[in-house]
Design a protein around this motif. Structure first.
Motif, mmCIF file in Angstrom:
data_model
loop_
_atom_site.group_PDB
_atom_site.id
_atom_site.type_symbol
_atom_site.label_atom_id
_atom_site.label_comp_id
_atom_site.label_asym_id
_atom_site.label_seq_id
_atom_site.Cartn_x
_atom_site.Cartn_y
_atom_site.Cartn_z
ATOM 1 N N ASP A 156 1.922 -1.450 17.818
ATOM 2 C CA ASP A 156 2.864 -0.822 16.869
ATOM 3 C C ASP A 156 4.306 -1.111 17.265
ATOM 4 O OD1 ASP A 156 2.666 0.906 14.442
ATOM 5 O OD2 ASP A 156 4.057 2.136 15.626
ATOM 6 N N LEU A 157 4.567 -1.102 18.565
ATOM 7 C CA LEU A 157 5.917 -1.370 19.066
ATOM 8 C C LEU A 157 6.325 -2.818 18.791
ATOM 9 C CD1 LEU A 157 8.379 -0.322 20.579
ATOM 10 C CD2 LEU A 157 7.102 -0.489 22.711
ATOM 11 N N SER A 213 1.327 1.838 9.737
ATOM 12 C CA SER A 213 1.056 2.558 8.489
ATOM 13 C C SER A 213 2.150 2.346 7.453
ATOM 14 C CB SER A 213 0.971 4.070 8.746
ATOM 15 O OG SER A 213 -0.126 4.354 9.507
ATOM 16 N N GLY A 214 3.394 2.307 7.928
ATOM 17 C CA GLY A 214 4.505 2.310 6.980
ATOM 18 C C GLY A 214 4.983 0.925 6.557
ATOM 19 N N TRP A 215 4.811 -0.062 7.417
ATOM 20 C CA TRP A 215 5.437 -1.366 7.170
ATOM 21 C C TRP A 215 4.453 -2.458 6.778
ATOM 22 C CZ3 TRP A 215 9.753 -2.486 11.401
ATOM 23 C CH2 TRP A 215 10.811 -1.575 11.223
ATOM 24 N N ALA A 216 3.136 -2.155 6.798
ATOM 25 C CA ALA A 216 2.133 -3.201 6.528
ATOM 26 C C ALA A 216 2.406 -3.872 5.190
ATOM 27 C CB ALA A 216 0.736 -2.600 6.540
ATOM 28 N N LEU A 237 0.837 -1.209 0.000
ATOM 29 C CA LEU A 237 0.000 0.000 0.000
ATOM 30 C C LEU A 237 0.864 1.248 0.000
ATOM 31 C CD1 LEU A 237 -2.596 -1.082 2.702
ATOM 32 C CD2 LEU A 237 -3.005 -0.892 0.232
ATOM 33 N N LYS A 238 0.326 2.309 -0.629
ATOM 34 C CA LYS A 238 0.989 3.604 -0.511
ATOM 35 C C LYS A 238 0.816 4.128 0.904
ATOM 36 C CE LYS A 238 -0.439 4.778 -4.996
ATOM 37 N NZ LYS A 238 -1.367 5.654 -5.698
ATOM 38 N N LYS A 274 11.193 6.299 8.556
ATOM 39 C CA LYS A 274 11.808 7.098 7.494
ATOM 40 C C LYS A 274 13.302 6.808 7.333
ATOM 41 C CE LYS A 274 8.520 10.923 7.495
ATOM 42 N NZ LYS A 274 8.173 12.103 8.298
ATOM 43 N N GLY A 275 13.816 5.820 8.051
ATOM 44 C CA GLY A 275 15.215 5.440 7.855
ATOM 45 C C GLY A 275 16.174 6.022 8.874
#
Lengths: 259, 297, 259, 297
Positions: free
Chosen positions: D61-62, D90-93, C123-124, D258-259
């Motif tokens: 999330d943790l 949100s970012g890794w799903a 997903l975006k 974000k790295g």
């Protein structure tokens, strides 16, 4: 006083209970109730007992008020929790042991609380109904069948109607074929005898005769041929402690000493 | 604008039940039975009722004996050790009324299906039993994951549900203060829900312990004040079952089933038809007798 | 001070509520919450409000602590009852009104809380998840959609994923064909406008423009062609009492007065 | 013989969760989360977990950020207005962990199917939605009464369920003293159930109000004493959510996604890996800060 047959039946039941078992106690079954209570105050202080709407632990009880009415409101004094009746079914995954009665019991451990007759619209006798036995006996890990009436009227070749499924028409796979989660009926207990089921055919089999009943008399008490093993050991006699606790703390009113 | 009070009288409650209705009756065996409302309906001899009840007792047997019931849906009718069987239930089943065979698990599945707005709930509990074949509303249903088939229980519909509880406020928030039996499920599944209570308390009293609320006003349409309204059955926290009264009932009902209706008719005249309301009924029973049913008496 | 668009939206919602309605209030939707609370203290003292685990009646409240957090523990002070979360679903037959949000909302009132993108494995943007909206909006009698973000990012021709079904691909029978018990989305409410759905096609249709937004601007705010009726009446202005109660008892902190 | 006490230590509780387990987490969004036990598991970096959770928050999330989760089953992850989204969620799903798509009704159906020992529960709630197509465990099921098809939800299995509540006795009878969320259902469906509590009370205290018991010992395998054990989440009757702490977490987790993992690694070292137990964790948070989360503070 010697132990009565009902006392022996209760002591037999008590010995089957493992510490920690989750047990549901139905109403109007004083002998199974006595067995569970005796187990709780001897070797099973952690048995988890459900009495209709209450979760109770009776390990600390001085004496039980009235075995004739197990769903006595006074049971609430030992309640750890109160539960809606659905909980019986919703929490059934964890239930280890239940008890079923029946106006008919057949050789494969099926029981009938529905009625007697051929025509459901015109029964000779309408029973009280299945209560929760159908669903509970289908699901709970194991169950025992109890009746006071060990006669061909109750012990029939085939139930006119089945309210709780035992082993159907027999065979060790008769429950798994239907997908029933519970392991089925383990013992049939009466004031005359204790029976189990043959491992392969699942036909009812004598295990112990109780005092006052001969083998011939017992065989005439069922409307079908009861399996009788070559070896028929007597039930291990009650210890003095078992009998004393049963009489003083579980059944002070002597329900099981009446004949 | 101020909040609307939902307290009504027993006759107003009885007027909410019509001929042909499907009526749910709360409580369990001999405890918390809504006899205040039921006696009003009995006096009016409502006809063609379908009765839906968790394990039930003589209150349902009396409805059967008065010829008010077309169909009965209950997993049990009896009074345990006091009276294992209902005389009209045992004697008249299939002849004067029909039975829709069920057990507790099947009843719960049907009520839950209705409350959840689902066309069915699956059950394994009656596979292999006669309930599956005797009850024509049930259907087999495949397990889409490949296991053995199950039984599908359709939604169990109820026009009115009658419940007895300890207390409520005038807005319909109810507290049982003890076991709730199947009452919350019945209330969730009932189109109209009427609760009779021993006591009406303030909203503040309810809000003091909102955790004790067993039926929020979302699920209650009307409240009726009915002290001693469960007699001859028990009311949690208030009084025990009146076993002598039940025994008297069983005696006259048994005779009626055997073709001797006179004493049953007297019983009905005395306790159902003649009293103008709950107070007159209780006076006929007698206060001394009622007080003797209290804890410690 | 003139009513803000958010205040008008809240007042519009309040006016849709019937006395006695059973309403479930989700979290983090302050404008719908304000509407329900305003209805409760004006014409709907018998509205039955469910706030997550609590059944509350707020008719007697002096002022509400914080619209930004409706599931505030202090709500318990008005609680008539506490309920397990299953109750939301188990008692759904009686529920009249619910609210849905969405990271996407399409022209047929479908909403998306799942995510943005083509490939579900990549997903975006992953949304927070459907919460209870799928099951609740399928079943409850009617529902309103609310969002603060009236832009083409949120208002899309077709949701990438549907978490709560509105009118699917359109058509008045699109819900009954699937057997969904609820009557579907009634209004879409934003700080720019109030919309409903065409009776036949069930495409989204403008109902009222809210102050500060022109028709042209609104039409550019959606990624699809919004139906615009020939007659576009203004929303009936708020009464002095509505505005005063909203500001003093419902939204004392002025959440709806911020822009 | 005397009754067996089921009280164990936090490390003993953590030892009950193995790599590859399916773990249920009780509570609701930011309230009553079993962080005492969860932090122990985080310290041990259990791997390949499948997490089953009602609306969840930063505690899940943790777990995702620490790379412990293979599959996530939750209808919601966020902290409402405080933080609408979990950074790793949100970012890794789909990249670092899989999602088994669900909603509250679907979750309840799966848990109930397991508790009832049924192969499936039907639901209408997700018909027409993407959940029905995204979740490969679901199947269509016909309505045997002729209506449109429904979705069959299979039993949702959990090896261990972790719950936070107000109090329990040493035998495992638990009282929430407030909302119970989905905890009773989770307990009914869990193979093992561990409950951490703010306070252990006497059996007499529990029996004083058996109606307050929310999980009877039938459904509880172990109890752990964990005062302030829900921090940074709220604990009913005890303390509010620590919004500043959550905001700090969100900040370092966002940077990590974000790295820029340094600050997240510091956060994990400080609050998860270094403290030897709950007391040391709470001392690092600081008692003044904890006391300030109390009602009225």
């Amino acid at each position: 006083m010697q132990a009565t047959a009902k006392e022996l039946a209760a002591i037999f039941i008590a010995r089957q209970i493992n510490n920690g078992d989750y047990i549901s106690l139905g109403t109007n079954l004083p002998v199974p109730a006595a067995g569970v209570l005796l187990a709780q105050i001897t070797h099973a202080p952690d048995a988890k007992i459900n009495v209709l709407s209450y979760f109770v632990n009776l390990a600390g009880m001085d004496s039980f008020p009235d075995l004739g009415q197990i769903a006595n409101p006074s049971v609430v004094r030992w309640a750890d929790g109160v539960m809606p009746v659905e909980q019986l079914i919703y929490g059934i995954r964890r239930m280890d042991l239940c008890f079923a009665g029946g106006i008919q019991i057949d050789r494969y451990g099926n029981t009938n609380l529905i009625g007697i007759g051929d025509d459901p619209q015109n029964l000779k006798f309408r029973g009280p109904g299945s209560v929760g036995t159908a669903t509970v006996m289908a699901n709970c890990r194991k169950f025992f069948i109890y009746t006071n009436d060990h006669s061909p009227r109750t012990f029939v070749p085939k139930c006119d109607f089945i309210s709780a499924f035992g082993w159907g028409d027999g065979g060790a796979d008769s429950r798994t074929r239907l997908g029933l989660p519970g392991e089925g009926p383990r013992f049939v207990i009466t004031p005359k005898a204790i029976m189990d089921f043959d491992e392969t055919s699942k036909a009812m089999r004598l295990k112990h005769l109780l005092p006052g009943t001969s083998l011939e008399e017992l065989q005439a008490s069922a409307g079908f041929e009861l399996l009788v093993p070559d070896q028929l050991p007597e039930m291990e006699p009650p210890s003095a402690e078992e009998l004393s606790l049963l009489r003083t703390r579980v059944d002070a009113k002597g329900y099981l000493r009446q004949t | 604008m101020s909040r609307h009070k939902v307290v009504i009288s027993l006759p107003e409650a009885a007027a909410m039940i019509k001929d042909g209705d499907r009526v749910g009756i709360g409580g369990f065996v001999t405890t918390n039975k809504p006899l205040g409302i039921l006696r009003e309906i009995m006096r009016l001899r409502r006809q063609d009722l379908t009765v839906v009840a968790p394990p039930s007792s003589m209150e349902v047997d009396l409805l059967l004996g008065l010829g008010m019931v077309r169909k009965l849906i209950t997993p049990y009718l009896g009074a345990e050790a006091i009276a294992p069987l209902g005389p009209f239930h045992s004697g008249w089943a299939g002849k004067h009324f029909a039975i829709e065979e069920t057990d507790l698990g099947t009843l719960v599945a049907g009520l839950r299906a209705y409350a959840l707005a689902l066309p069915f709930m699956p059950t394994r509990g009656i596979v292999g039993t006669s309930i599956a074949s005797l009850n024509p509303t049930l259907r087999p249903v495949e397990d889409p994951f490949g296991g053995p088939p199950l039984i599908a229980v359709p939604p169990l519909e109820m026009d009115v549900v009658l419940i007895h509880a300890s207390q409520a406020d005038c807005y319909g928030n109810v507290q049982h203060l003890g076991a709730v039996f199947l009452d919350p499920l019945l209330a969730q599944a009932g189109k109209k829900v009427i609760v009779q209570v021993e006591k009406i308390v303030s909203s503040e009293e309810i809000r003091r312990n909102p955790g004790n609320t067993t039926l929020a006003c979302e699920f209650v349409d009307a409240v009726v004040l009915a002290p001693y309204g469960a007699h001859p059955m028990a009311s949690q926290n208030y009084y025990r079952v009146d076993a002598d009264f039940l025994n008297e009932y069983v005696r006259v009902a048994k005779a009626c089933v055997k073709g001797q209706p006179e004493q049953f008719e007297e019983f009905v005249a005395r306790y159902i038809d003649a009293p103008a309301g709950l107070s007159e009924y209780l006076e006929r029973v007698g206060l001394e007798r009622l007080f003797a049913l209290g804890e410690g008496a």
